[in-house]
Design a protein around this motif. Structure first.
Motif, PDB file in Angstrom:
ATOM      1  N   VAL A 120       1.076  16.520  11.881  1.00  0.00           N
ATOM      2  CA  VAL A 120       0.240  15.340  11.618  1.00  0.00           C
ATOM      3  C   VAL A 120       0.784  14.554  10.427  1.00  0.00           C
ATOM      4  O   VAL A 120       0.866  13.316  10.469  1.00  0.00           O
ATOM      5  CB  VAL A 120      -1.231  15.776  11.406  1.00  0.00           C
ATOM      6  CG1 VAL A 120      -2.060  14.692  10.750  1.00  0.00           C
ATOM      7  CG2 VAL A 120      -1.843  16.197  12.745  1.00  0.00           C
ATOM      8  N   ASP A 121       1.164  15.248   9.362  1.00  0.00           N
ATOM      9  CA  ASP A 121       1.744  14.563   8.203  1.00  0.00           C
ATOM     10  C   ASP A 121       2.984  13.778   8.609  1.00  0.00           C
ATOM     11  O   ASP A 121       3.176  12.635   8.199  1.00  0.00           O
ATOM     12  CB  ASP A 121       2.090  15.556   7.090  1.00  0.00           C
ATOM     13  CG  ASP A 121       0.868  16.078   6.356  1.00  0.00           C
ATOM     14  OD1 ASP A 121      -0.239  15.521   6.522  1.00  0.00           O
ATOM     15  OD2 ASP A 121       1.022  17.076   5.613  1.00  0.00           O
ATOM     16  N   HIS A 122       3.832  14.386   9.428  1.00  0.00           N
ATOM     17  CA  HIS A 122       5.038  13.700   9.902  1.00  0.00           C
ATOM     18  C   HIS A 122       4.670  12.448  10.709  1.00  0.00           C
ATOM     19  O   HIS A 122       5.268  11.381  10.518  1.00  0.00           O
ATOM     20  CB  HIS A 122       5.887  14.651  10.741  1.00  0.00           C
ATOM     21  CG  HIS A 122       7.024  13.994  11.436  1.00  0.00           C
ATOM     22  ND1 HIS A 122       8.150  13.547  10.774  1.00  0.00           N
ATOM     23  CD2 HIS A 122       7.208  13.678  12.744  1.00  0.00           C
ATOM     24  CE1 HIS A 122       8.975  12.990  11.640  1.00  0.00           C
ATOM     25  NE2 HIS A 122       8.433  13.055  12.839  1.00  0.00           N
ATOM     26  N   LEU A 123       3.717  12.586  11.602  1.00  0.00           N
ATOM     27  CA  LEU A 123       3.349  11.453  12.462  1.00  0.00           C
ATOM     28  C   LEU A 123       2.753  10.300  11.666  1.00  0.00           C
ATOM     29  O   LEU A 123       3.037   9.134  11.955  1.00  0.00           O
ATOM     30  CB  LEU A 123       2.393  11.921  13.564  1.00  0.00           C
ATOM     31  CG  LEU A 123       3.005  12.914  14.553  1.00  0.00           C
ATOM     32  CD1 LEU A 123       1.935  13.464  15.484  1.00  0.00           C
ATOM     33  CD2 LEU A 123       4.155  12.286  15.329  1.00  0.00           C
ATOM     34  N   PHE A 124       1.960  10.616  10.661  1.00  0.00           N
ATOM     35  CA  PHE A 124       1.384   9.560   9.829  1.00  0.00           C
ATOM     36  C   PHE A 124       2.391   9.025   8.811  1.00  0.00           C
ATOM     37  O   PHE A 124       2.588   7.816   8.709  1.00  0.00           O
ATOM     38  CB  PHE A 124       0.139  10.060   9.093  1.00  0.00           C
ATOM     39  CG  PHE A 124      -1.082  10.205   9.949  1.00  0.00           C
ATOM     40  CD1 PHE A 124      -1.377   9.320  10.968  1.00  0.00           C
ATOM     41  CD2 PHE A 124      -1.977  11.236   9.714  1.00  0.00           C
ATOM     42  CE1 PHE A 124      -2.523   9.446  11.746  1.00  0.00           C
ATOM     43  CE2 PHE A 124      -3.132  11.375  10.480  1.00  0.00           C
ATOM     44  CZ  PHE A 124      -3.402  10.478  11.500  1.00  0.00           C
ATOM     45  N   ASP A 125       3.016   9.916   8.067  1.00  0.00           N
ATOM     46  CA  ASP A 125       3.858   9.494   6.945  1.00  0.00           C
ATOM     47  C   ASP A 125       5.231   8.976   7.370  1.00  0.00           C
ATOM     48  O   ASP A 125       5.729   8.006   6.802  1.00  0.00           O
ATOM     49  CB  ASP A 125       4.056  10.651   5.959  1.00  0.00           C
ATOM     50  CG  ASP A 125       2.747  11.106   5.321  1.00  0.00           C
ATOM     51  OD1 ASP A 125       1.780  10.322   5.299  1.00  0.00           O
ATOM     52  OD2 ASP A 125       2.702  12.260   4.851  1.00  0.00           O
ATOM     53  N   ASP A 126       5.842   9.622   8.350  1.00  0.00           N
ATOM     54  CA  ASP A 126       7.206   9.263   8.733  1.00  0.00           C
ATOM     55  C   ASP A 126       7.275   8.362   9.961  1.00  0.00           C
ATOM     56  O   ASP A 126       8.240   7.623  10.124  1.00  0.00           O
ATOM     57  CB  ASP A 126       8.035  10.530   8.995  1.00  0.00           C
ATOM     58  CG  ASP A 126       8.088  11.443   7.785  1.00  0.00           C
ATOM     59  OD1 ASP A 126       8.023  10.940   6.647  1.00  0.00           O
ATOM     60  OD2 ASP A 126       8.166  12.673   7.977  1.00  0.00           O
ATOM     61  N   ARG A 127       6.270   8.429  10.810  1.00  0.00           N
ATOM     62  CA  ARG A 127       6.272   7.644  12.054  1.00  0.00           C
ATOM     63  C   ARG A 127       5.342   6.436  12.000  1.00  0.00           C
ATOM     64  O   ARG A 127       5.319   5.636  12.913  1.00  0.00           O
ATOM     65  CB  ARG A 127       5.889   8.520  13.252  1.00  0.00           C
ATOM     66  CG  ARG A 127       6.845   9.654  13.485  1.00  0.00           C
ATOM     67  CD  ARG A 127       8.192   9.123  13.855  1.00  0.00           C
ATOM     68  NE  ARG A 127       9.147  10.207  13.966  1.00  0.00           N
ATOM     69  CZ  ARG A 127      10.361  10.035  14.421  1.00  0.00           C
ATOM     70  NH1 ARG A 127      10.767   8.858  14.800  1.00  0.00           N
ATOM     71  NH2 ARG A 127      11.175  11.050  14.465  1.00  0.00           N
ATOM     72  N   GLY A 128       4.554   6.344  10.940  1.00  0.00           N
ATOM     73  CA  GLY A 128       3.713   5.172  10.741  1.00  0.00           C
ATOM     74  C   GLY A 128       2.508   5.056  11.648  1.00  0.00           C
ATOM     75  O   GLY A 128       1.917   3.979  11.764  1.00  0.00           O
TER      76      GLY A 128
END
Length: 183
Positions: A120-128
């Motif tokens: 989830v952190d990746h999807l929000f932080d890195d994928r916008g």
């Protein structure tokens, strides 16, 4: 959306990396288990070729940027413990859906919560992305607890949404906004 085939996400105990062709036997072992698939939207697999066909589809979807399925492992070369997947990606709305499951041998160790938080952190932080959704069978209390622990809120119920193996089941809808997630 572009997904790098060398992506590796790390949490304190886990590595999440794209599913690979060599994961076929482990993926089959997980998805042929009736207990794992009890609340899924299709029955347990009965033929290992289903796993290999699914992996080919997953890799094609990754190349097309329409889906990313990450294997959950204790280290980069360890056997597959489970998966996290993002799909139904709407780039304009910056939203997507997630799914996940874990081998029975890996359950009860907090792995799924750890893996999902990292994902989830990746999807929000890195994928916008700004919104994630999950659809689960409301009878699957452990799955609901995992989602709620990482900040998802139950937003609705779709009655008799699925018919799997002749059994009707509802779907509980969960959502998480990037601005509302706990850190």
């Amino acid at each position: 959306m572009y997904f790098d085939s060398t992506l590796q996400l790390r949490s304190p105990r886990l590595v999440l990396s794209p599913i690979r062709a060599s994961d076929g036997a482990a993926l089959f072992a997980i998805q042929s288990d009736p207990a794992v698939m009890r609340y899924w939207n299709h029955p347990a697999w009965t033929d290992i070729q289903q796993a290999y066909a699914q992996i080919l589809d997953d890799l094609a979807a990754q190349r097309a940027g329409t889906q990313l399925k990450l294997g959950i492992r204790e280290h980069a070369d360890a056997p597959l413990l489970g998966i996290c997947v993002v799909f139904a990606i709407d780039a304009d709305a910056r939203r997507a859906e997630i799914g996940y499951h874990l081998s029975p041998l890996a359950q009860g160790k907090g792995y799924m919560g750890e893996a999902l938080r990292c994902f989830v952190d990746h999807l929000f932080d890195d994928r916008g992305l700004r919104r994630l959704e999950a659809e689960i069978d409301p009878r699957n209390a452990p799955s609901a607890r995992v989602l709620e622990r990482i900040g998802f809120q139950r937003e609705g119920l779709l009655r008799e949404r699925w018919c799997v193996g002749g059994e009707l089941s509802d779907s509980a809808l969960y959502g998480l906004l990037a601005r509302e997630r706990g850190r």
